[in-house]
Design a protein around this motif. Sequence first.
Motif, PDB file in Angstrom:
ATOM      1  N   ASN A 261       0.900  -1.196  -0.029  1.00 33.18           N
ATOM      2  CA  ASN A 261      -0.070  -0.043   0.145  1.00 33.18           C
ATOM      3  C   ASN A 261       0.867   1.353   0.017  1.00 33.18           C
ATOM      4  OD1 ASN A 261       0.186   1.190   3.038  1.00 33.18           O
ATOM      5  ND2 ASN A 261       0.036  -1.224   2.993  1.00 33.18           N
ATOM      6  N   HIS A 262       0.470   2.220  -0.411  1.00 27.53           N
ATOM      7  CA  HIS A 262       1.030   3.490  -0.929  1.00 27.53           C
ATOM      8  C   HIS A 262       1.328   4.183   0.560  1.00 27.53           C
ATOM      9  CE1 HIS A 262       2.766   6.871  -3.001  1.00 27.53           C
ATOM     10  NE2 HIS A 262       1.905   7.851  -2.611  1.00 27.53           N
ATOM     11  N   GLU A 263       0.488   3.957   1.471  1.00 25.22           N
ATOM     12  CA  GLU A 263       0.834   4.843   2.933  1.00 25.22           C
ATOM     13  C   GLU A 263       2.018   3.991   3.359  1.00 25.22           C
ATOM     14  OE1 GLU A 263      -2.220   3.700   1.974  1.00 25.22           O
ATOM     15  OE2 GLU A 263      -2.334   5.870   1.549  1.00 25.22           O
ATOM     16  N   GLU A 264       2.249   2.649   3.271  1.00 21.89           N
ATOM     17  CA  GLU A 264       3.777   2.095   3.888  1.00 21.89           C
ATOM     18  C   GLU A 264       4.850   2.727   3.103  1.00 21.89           C
ATOM     19  OE1 GLU A 264       3.744  -2.219   3.380  1.00 21.89           O
ATOM     20  OE2 GLU A 264       5.748  -2.253   4.603  1.00 21.89           O
ATOM     21  N   VAL A 265       4.612   2.892   1.747  1.00 21.18           N
ATOM     22  CA  VAL A 265       5.544   3.504   0.967  1.00 21.18           C
ATOM     23  C   VAL A 265       6.125   4.602   1.611  1.00 21.18           C
ATOM     24  CG1 VAL A 265       6.142   4.257  -1.444  1.00 21.18           C
ATOM     25  CG2 VAL A 265       5.109   2.068  -1.027  1.00 21.18           C
ATOM     26  N   LEU A 266       5.260   5.594   1.705  1.00 20.40           N
ATOM     27  CA  LEU A 266       5.431   6.809   2.081  1.00 20.40           C
ATOM     28  C   LEU A 266       6.156   6.891   3.558  1.00 20.40           C
ATOM     29  CD1 LEU A 266       2.470   8.943   0.734  1.00 20.40           C
ATOM     30  CD2 LEU A 266       4.506   8.600  -0.340  1.00 20.40           C
ATOM     31  N   GLU A 267       5.521   5.949   4.424  1.00 16.91           N
ATOM     32  CA  GLU A 267       5.905   5.942   5.666  1.00 16.91           C
ATOM     33  C   GLU A 267       7.588   5.476   5.831  1.00 16.91           C
ATOM     34  OE1 GLU A 267       5.936   6.670   9.492  1.00 16.91           O
ATOM     35  OE2 GLU A 267       4.319   6.849   8.202  1.00 16.91           O
ATOM     36  N   THR A 268       7.852   4.578   4.887  1.00 13.87           N
ATOM     37  CA  THR A 268       9.425   4.072   4.942  1.00 13.87           C
ATOM     38  C   THR A 268      10.332   5.246   4.261  1.00 13.87           C
ATOM     39  OG1 THR A 268       8.292   1.825   4.275  1.00 13.87           O
ATOM     40  CG2 THR A 268      10.736   2.101   3.993  1.00 13.87           C
ATOM     41  N   GLY A 269       9.617   6.127   3.496  1.00 12.16           N
ATOM     42  CA  GLY A 269      10.563   7.082   2.892  1.00 12.16           C
ATOM     43  C   GLY A 269      10.634   8.124   4.052  1.00 12.16           C
ATOM     44  N   LYS A 270       9.766   8.267   5.140  1.00 14.40           N
ATOM     45  CA  LYS A 270       9.800   9.190   6.172  1.00 14.40           C
ATOM     46  C   LYS A 270      11.188   8.620   7.053  1.00 14.40           C
ATOM     47  CE  LYS A 270       5.518  11.174   6.768  1.00 14.40           C
ATOM     48  NZ  LYS A 270       4.502  10.596   7.630  1.00 14.40           N
ATOM     49  N   GLU A 271      11.039   7.206   7.254  1.00 11.61           N
ATOM     50  CA  GLU A 271      11.926   6.555   8.287  1.00 11.61           C
ATOM     51  C   GLU A 271      13.331   6.421   7.881  1.00 11.61           C
ATOM     52  OE1 GLU A 271      10.015   2.684   9.062  1.00 11.61           O
ATOM     53  OE2 GLU A 271       8.416   3.911  10.030  1.00 11.61           O
ATOM     54  N   ARG A 272      13.386   6.181   6.463  1.00 10.78           N
ATOM     55  CA  ARG A 272      14.768   6.403   6.099  1.00 10.78           C
ATOM     56  C   ARG A 272      15.370   7.875   5.299  1.00 10.78           C
ATOM     57  NH1 ARG A 272      17.762   3.405   7.890  1.00 10.78           N
ATOM     58  NH2 ARG A 272      18.158   1.253   7.237  1.00 10.78           N
ATOM     59  N   ALA A 273      14.619   8.874   5.509  1.00 12.00           N
ATOM     60  CA  ALA A 273      14.637   9.981   5.035  1.00 12.00           C
ATOM     61  C   ALA A 273      16.205  10.493   5.272  1.00 12.00           C
ATOM     62  CB  ALA A 273      13.702  11.178   5.586  1.00 12.00           C
ATOM     63  N   ALA A 274      16.410  10.480   6.383  1.00 17.14           N
ATOM     64  CA  ALA A 274      17.863  11.102   6.898  1.00 17.14           C
ATOM     65  C   ALA A 274      18.923  10.521   6.174  1.00 17.14           C
ATOM     66  CB  ALA A 274      18.162  10.816   8.534  1.00 17.14           C
ATOM     67  N   GLN A 275      19.130   9.068   5.899  1.00 12.57           N
ATOM     68  CA  GLN A 275      20.054   8.743   5.327  1.00 12.57           C
ATOM     69  C   GLN A 275      20.005   8.767   3.929  1.00 12.57           C
ATOM     70  OE1 GLN A 275      18.198   7.058   7.741  1.00 12.57           O
ATOM     71  NE2 GLN A 275      19.707   6.224   9.175  1.00 12.57           N
ATOM     72  N   MET A 276      18.734   8.604   3.258  1.00  8.79           N
ATOM     73  CA  MET A 276      18.671   8.860   1.580  1.00  8.79           C
ATOM     74  C   MET A 276      19.198  10.138   1.565  1.00  8.79           C
ATOM     75  SD  MET A 276      17.417   6.384  -0.163  1.00  8.79           S
ATOM     76  CE  MET A 276      16.721   6.864  -1.212  1.00  8.79           C
ATOM     77  N   GLU A 277      18.914  11.263   2.404  1.00 10.36           N
ATOM     78  CA  GLU A 277      19.189  12.718   2.136  1.00 10.36           C
ATOM     79  C   GLU A 277      20.689  12.913   1.934  1.00 10.36           C
ATOM     80  OE1 GLU A 277      16.900  14.869   4.869  1.00 10.36           O
ATOM     81  OE2 GLU A 277      14.915  14.123   3.924  1.00 10.36           O
ATOM     82  N   GLN A 278      21.516  12.080   2.782  1.00 19.77           N
ATOM     83  CA  GLN A 278      22.976  12.182   2.671  1.00 19.77           C
ATOM     84  C   GLN A 278      23.790  11.826   1.522  1.00 19.77           C
ATOM     85  OE1 GLN A 278      25.145  11.441   6.539  1.00 19.77           O
ATOM     86  NE2 GLN A 278      22.898  10.715   7.321  1.00 19.77           N
ATOM     87  N   LEU A 279      23.159  10.585   0.911  1.00 20.81           N
ATOM     88  CA  LEU A 279      23.955   9.911  -0.106  1.00 20.81           C
ATOM     89  C   LEU A 279      24.055  10.766  -1.495  1.00 20.81           C
ATOM     90  CD1 LEU A 279      22.575   6.384   0.060  1.00 20.81           C
ATOM     91  CD2 LEU A 279      25.066   6.947   0.152  1.00 20.81           C
ATOM     92  N   PRO A 280      23.240  11.369  -2.171  1.00 23.72           N
ATOM     93  CA  PRO A 280      23.197  11.977  -3.237  1.00 23.72           C
ATOM     94  C   PRO A 280      24.544  13.246  -2.931  1.00 23.72           C
ATOM     95  CG  PRO A 280      21.023  12.102  -2.989  1.00 23.72           C
ATOM     96  CD  PRO A 280      21.755  11.507  -1.873  1.00 23.72           C
ATOM     97  N   GLY A 281      24.263  14.157  -1.990  1.00 23.85           N
ATOM     98  CA  GLY A 281      25.362  15.001  -1.842  1.00 23.85           C
ATOM     99  C   GLY A 281      27.088  14.410  -1.772  1.00 23.85           C
ATOM    100  N   ARG A 282      26.787  13.283  -0.976  1.00 27.85           N
ATOM    101  CA  ARG A 282      28.326  12.729  -0.571  1.00 27.85           C
ATOM    102  C   ARG A 282      28.750  12.013  -1.845  1.00 27.85           C
ATOM    103  NH1 ARG A 282      29.754  12.330   4.837  1.00 27.85           N
ATOM    104  NH2 ARG A 282      31.318  11.094   4.247  1.00 27.85           N
TER     105      ARG A 282
END
Length: 312
Positions: A261-282
């Motif tokens: 379900n899409h809600e779980e998809v968005l929830e996982t995005g929130k939970e991994r946001a901090a790490q996902m946000e670091q990778l492109p810049g690095r």
Amino acid sequence: MLPTIPTESNSYEECKITSDWLKAHTDVRPVLAIVCGSGLGGLAKTIKDPVILKYQDIPNFPQSTVHGHAGQLVFGTLQGKQCVCMQGRFHLYEGYPVQKITLPIRVFKLMGVQTVILTNAAGGLNPGYRVGDVMVIRDHINMPGMAGNNPLAGLNDERFGVRFPCMSDAYDRKLREMAHEVGEELGFSDFLKEGVYVVLGGPSFETIAECRMLHSMGADAVGMSTGHEVIVARHCGMRCFALSLISNQSVMDYTSKEKANHEEVLETGKERAAQMEQLPGRVVRPAPRVQWQVNIPTQSLSCVRNRSLSRI
Ligand SMILES: O=P(O)(O)O[C@@H]1C[C@H](O)[C@@H](CO)O1
């Protein structure tokens, strides 16, 4: 004289109108583009001195219709590089032709972008994957493309690229290697994987039989985007690097009670946001300065030189 075929919605002329409009509305001249997947719009927060332009104001741009896709371009800098970030992408299931979905990629090319970093949320087909894993995309399987729905179908415009572009090197090897190096430095090794992404049309999630088939044909994760954009980016010579956040585990077993379900998809995005946000810049960060010491004893000459090596 070329035969007249209905325009494909990403013609050179249309893309030029959009790119000229964007250049008139921002001083940023991006060399890097980032595409945010479902629930991953937070990546735009990493962009310095943001200038925001809403899709609804941009000529020829489609509109975002999916929850978790804000519908705006964010221009600015990332690690000192001029950059544009798509906070919201387009999907086949929204009803757009595949050529329209990929129009922004050609627009970015005309603005000077050389490298594209794409992200998406995807279902994990590989039984070794867990929700929250981040998969560096090594390769893709383009199911709509196999059925004839390829973004390059139609007349080829040589100003963008050749009629029959190679796709065996679609996902840049150096950037993939860099991602693993950076992942190790950041302590991400436990959840950083590498694998094959299969793109489907959506919007229905896959049946159990489809998931089994997709895994048996070599896919590690399944989603509804990215492949089209990568094909268009590679056609016009841009380097591509892509990450899938495994937002849910694909259901492979008839005894399972799990339901995608899409809600779980968005929830996982929130939970991994901090790490996902670091990778492109690095990954795009200039490499540390290297000191070269050259000693030539016969001439007792000593020379020290600093070189800054850019990763993109
Ligand atoms: O834009 P992405 O590929 O991240 O979006 C995925 C695929 C569907 O649009 C949606 C399903 O939850 O997330």
